[in-house]
Design an enzyme around this catalytic site. Structure first.
Site, PDB file in Angstrom:
ATOM      1  N   ASP A 150       0.875  -1.173   0.000  1.00  0.00           N
ATOM      2  CA  ASP A 150       0.000   0.000   0.000  1.00  0.00           C
ATOM      3  C   ASP A 150       0.914   1.226   0.000  1.00  0.00           C
ATOM      4  O   ASP A 150       1.650   1.446   0.963  1.00  0.00           O
ATOM      5  CB  ASP A 150      -0.883  -0.045   1.253  1.00  0.00           C
ATOM      6  CG  ASP A 150      -1.718   1.208   1.440  1.00  0.00           C
ATOM      7  OD1 ASP A 150      -1.568   2.174   0.656  1.00  0.00           O
ATOM      8  OD2 ASP A 150      -2.527   1.229   2.394  1.00  0.00           O
ATOM      9  N   TYR A 169      -9.622  14.855  -5.447  1.00  0.00           N
ATOM     10  CA  TYR A 169      -8.747  14.370  -6.524  1.00  0.00           C
ATOM     11  C   TYR A 169      -7.962  15.530  -7.143  1.00  0.00           C
ATOM     12  O   TYR A 169      -6.741  15.452  -7.308  1.00  0.00           O
ATOM     13  CB  TYR A 169      -9.599  13.667  -7.579  1.00  0.00           C
ATOM     14  CG  TYR A 169      -8.810  13.020  -8.696  1.00  0.00           C
ATOM     15  CD1 TYR A 169      -8.278  11.741  -8.554  1.00  0.00           C
ATOM     16  CD2 TYR A 169      -8.599  13.685  -9.904  1.00  0.00           C
ATOM     17  CE1 TYR A 169      -7.559  11.141  -9.578  1.00  0.00           C
ATOM     18  CE2 TYR A 169      -7.880  13.091 -10.933  1.00  0.00           C
ATOM     19  CZ  TYR A 169      -7.363  11.816 -10.767  1.00  0.00           C
ATOM     20  OH  TYR A 169      -6.645  11.236 -11.796  1.00  0.00           O
TER      21      TYR A 169
HETATM   22  P1  NAD Z   1      -6.552   2.252 -12.377  1.00  0.00           P
HETATM   23  O1  NAD Z   1      -7.614   2.260 -11.338  1.00  0.00           O
HETATM   24  O2  NAD Z   1      -6.562   1.185 -13.390  1.00  0.00           O
HETATM   25  O3  NAD Z   1      -5.108   2.248 -11.699  1.00  0.00           O
HETATM   26  C1  NAD Z   1      -4.816   2.703 -10.426  1.00  0.00           C
HETATM   27  C2  NAD Z   1      -3.961   1.663  -9.776  1.00  0.00           C
HETATM   28  O4  NAD Z   1      -3.511   2.139  -8.500  1.00  0.00           O
HETATM   29  C3  NAD Z   1      -4.736   0.367  -9.541  1.00  0.00           C
HETATM   30  O5  NAD Z   1      -3.960  -0.722 -10.007  1.00  0.00           O
HETATM   31  C4  NAD Z   1      -4.869   0.315  -8.035  1.00  0.00           C
HETATM   32  O6  NAD Z   1      -4.907  -0.997  -7.531  1.00  0.00           O
HETATM   33  C5  NAD Z   1      -3.633   1.067  -7.602  1.00  0.00           C
HETATM   34  N1  NAD Z   1      -3.725   1.567  -6.235  1.00  0.00           N
HETATM   35  C6  NAD Z   1      -4.748   2.248  -5.671  1.00  0.00           C
HETATM   36  N2  NAD Z   1      -4.482   2.493  -4.378  1.00  0.00           N
HETATM   37  C7  NAD Z   1      -3.265   1.948  -4.136  1.00  0.00           C
HETATM   38  C8  NAD Z   1      -2.453   1.869  -2.979  1.00  0.00           C
HETATM   39  N3  NAD Z   1      -2.853   2.390  -1.812  1.00  0.00           N
HETATM   40  N4  NAD Z   1      -1.257   1.243  -3.081  1.00  0.00           N
HETATM   41  C9  NAD Z   1      -0.848   0.700  -4.244  1.00  0.00           C
HETATM   42  N5  NAD Z   1      -1.582   0.748  -5.368  1.00  0.00           N
HETATM   43  C10 NAD Z   1      -2.778   1.358  -5.307  1.00  0.00           C
HETATM   44  O7  NAD Z   1      -6.634   3.684 -13.042  1.00  0.00           O
HETATM   45  P2  NAD Z   1      -5.598   4.426 -14.004  1.00  0.00           P
HETATM   46  O8  NAD Z   1      -6.420   5.310 -14.858  1.00  0.00           O
HETATM   47  O9  NAD Z   1      -4.665   3.491 -14.627  1.00  0.00           O
HETATM   48  O10 NAD Z   1      -4.839   5.381 -12.973  1.00  0.00           O
HETATM   49  C11 NAD Z   1      -3.431   5.432 -12.860  1.00  0.00           C
HETATM   50  C12 NAD Z   1      -2.993   6.840 -12.529  1.00  0.00           C
HETATM   51  O11 NAD Z   1      -3.298   7.690 -13.629  1.00  0.00           O
HETATM   52  C13 NAD Z   1      -3.692   7.453 -11.316  1.00  0.00           C
HETATM   53  O12 NAD Z   1      -2.757   8.199 -10.556  1.00  0.00           O
HETATM   54  C14 NAD Z   1      -4.717   8.366 -11.928  1.00  0.00           C
HETATM   55  O13 NAD Z   1      -5.038   9.452 -11.083  1.00  0.00           O
HETATM   56  C15 NAD Z   1      -3.963   8.843 -13.168  1.00  0.00           C
HETATM   57  N6  NAD Z   1      -4.823   9.388 -14.209  1.00  0.00           N
HETATM   58  C16 NAD Z   1      -5.702   8.599 -14.912  1.00  0.00           C
HETATM   59  C17 NAD Z   1      -6.485   9.195 -15.915  1.00  0.00           C
HETATM   60  C18 NAD Z   1      -7.447   8.390 -16.749  1.00  0.00           C
HETATM   61  O14 NAD Z   1      -8.186   8.994 -17.544  1.00  0.00           O
HETATM   62  N7  NAD Z   1      -7.518   7.079 -16.640  1.00  0.00           N
HETATM   63  C19 NAD Z   1      -6.370  10.541 -16.182  1.00  0.00           C
HETATM   64  C20 NAD Z   1      -5.492  11.319 -15.447  1.00  0.00           C
HETATM   65  C21 NAD Z   1      -4.709  10.721 -14.471  1.00  0.00           C
END
Ligand code: NAD
Length: 280
Positions: free
Chosen positions: A78, A178
């Site tokens: 985590d 966020y």
């Molecule tokens: P996602 O939910 O697939 O990935 C997030 C990952 O973080 C998951 O694998 C989850 O298990 C992990 N996670 C959450 N809490 C955790 C913790 N406490 N310890 C370890 N791992 C943890 O979503 P994503 O879109 O791939 O997001 C990845 C990053 O990209 C994030 O920081 C998100 O804010 C950022 N982001 C995503 C988008 C989008 O449109 N998808 C846009 C801007 C930014």
């Protein structure tokens, strides 16, 4: 107008520009983190895949990375837990000897109107998205400082890539926790870059726009939602996780050696005020 769901990316030969480097990607068992972990492996880096749930899925990502002929391990932790982050880095050092690249990607959303947002929702997001990036960056920097430049591997002593969001600059009603976390990531990244540049440590962010991952499924999974989303995307296609992976490989490589303390927006021009496209 181009077909909205035609998002296949061109296949390309990937030079192994990260050969010999050791990388840790947090939140790497899904979405952007998974694509980045695969991208770094394809570019020749050994990759530690951090995850916090679903061991089996993390193991599958590791197997896929090993298919590129590099080492890969899964590390459960985590990122918001100080002791767990320390233990995660120790596991990486035991397996790889050191770390050259950190992609601080793990993140989550707990959406609510501001007057309905619980302290728990606020803290969950700040703890993972901001404090988690601090905890991971701190351990990486300790190692970069201890070790310095690895001659013949990279001209930098270490690279950190913070996964931010367009919401480090675009306010987001109903998602104040966020947006605040990502605004915080921006200043964390810039302050670290300023502090660490003399040590040849580079710190940058990637700010994704709308990327097709589990975090925002409701925004793209139906044609109606997708059409609504495209009103915000001048390039008229959703981003794919591989779009972010390619940016991360570049930023982590010596090709980006003079790029430090900046955010690379990978957003199909979402931050170009699409509402003004027809005059304003
Ligand atoms: P996602 O939910 O697939 O990935 C997030 C990952 O973080 C998951 O694998 C989850 O298990 C992990 N996670 C959450 N809490 C955790 C913790 N406490 N310890 C370890 N791992 C943890 O979503 P994503 O879109 O791939 O997001 C990845 C990053 O990209 C994030 O920081 C998100 O804010 C950022 N982001 C995503 C988008 C989008 O449109 N998808 C846009 C801007 C930014």
């Amino acid at each position: 107008m181009p077909a909205p769901h035609n998002t296949a990316l061109p296949s390309y030969a990937c030079p192994r520009i990260l050969a010999g480097q050791k990388a840790l990607v947090t939140g790497a068992s899904s979405g952007i983190g998974k694509a980045v972990a695969l991208g770094l492996g394809r570019a020749g880096a050994d990759v530690a895949v951090n995850y916090n749930t679903k061991d089996e899925i993390a193991r599958e990502v590791v197997e896929e990375i090993r298919g590129f002929g590099v080492q890969a391990i899964a590390v459960k932790a985590d990122v918001a837990d100080e002791d767990a982050v320390r233990a995660m880095f120790k596991t990486v050092f035991d397996a790889f000897g050191t770390v050259d690249i950190l992609v601080a990607n793990a993140g989550l959303q707990r959406d609510a109107k501001i007057d309905e947002m619980t302290l728990e929702q606020w803290k969950a997001v700040i703890d993972v998205n901001l404090t988690g990036q601090f905890l991971c960056a701190r351990e990486a920097v300790r190692e970069f400082k201890r070790r310095g430049v690895r001659e013949g591997v990279s001209v930098a002593a270490g690279k950190i890539i913070c996964m931010s969001s367009v919401h480090q600059v675009i306010p987001w009603a109903g998602h104040a926790n966020y947006a605040a976390s990502k605004g915080g990531v921006d200043m964390l990244m810039q302050s670290m870059a300023q502090e660490l540049a003399p040590l040849r440590i580079r710190v940058n962010s990637i700010a994704p726009g709308a990327i097709r991952t589990p975090i925002n499924r409701p925004a793209w999974e139906t044609p109606e939602a997708y059409a609504k989303l495209m009103e915000l995307v001048p390039y008229k296609r959703i981003g794919e996780p591989e779009d972010i992976a390619q940016a991360a490989v570049f930023l982590a490589s010596d090709m980006a050696d003079y790029i430090n303390g900046t955010t690379l927006f990978v957003d199909g021009a979402m931050t170009c005020y699409p509402g003004f496209a027809t005059g304003g």
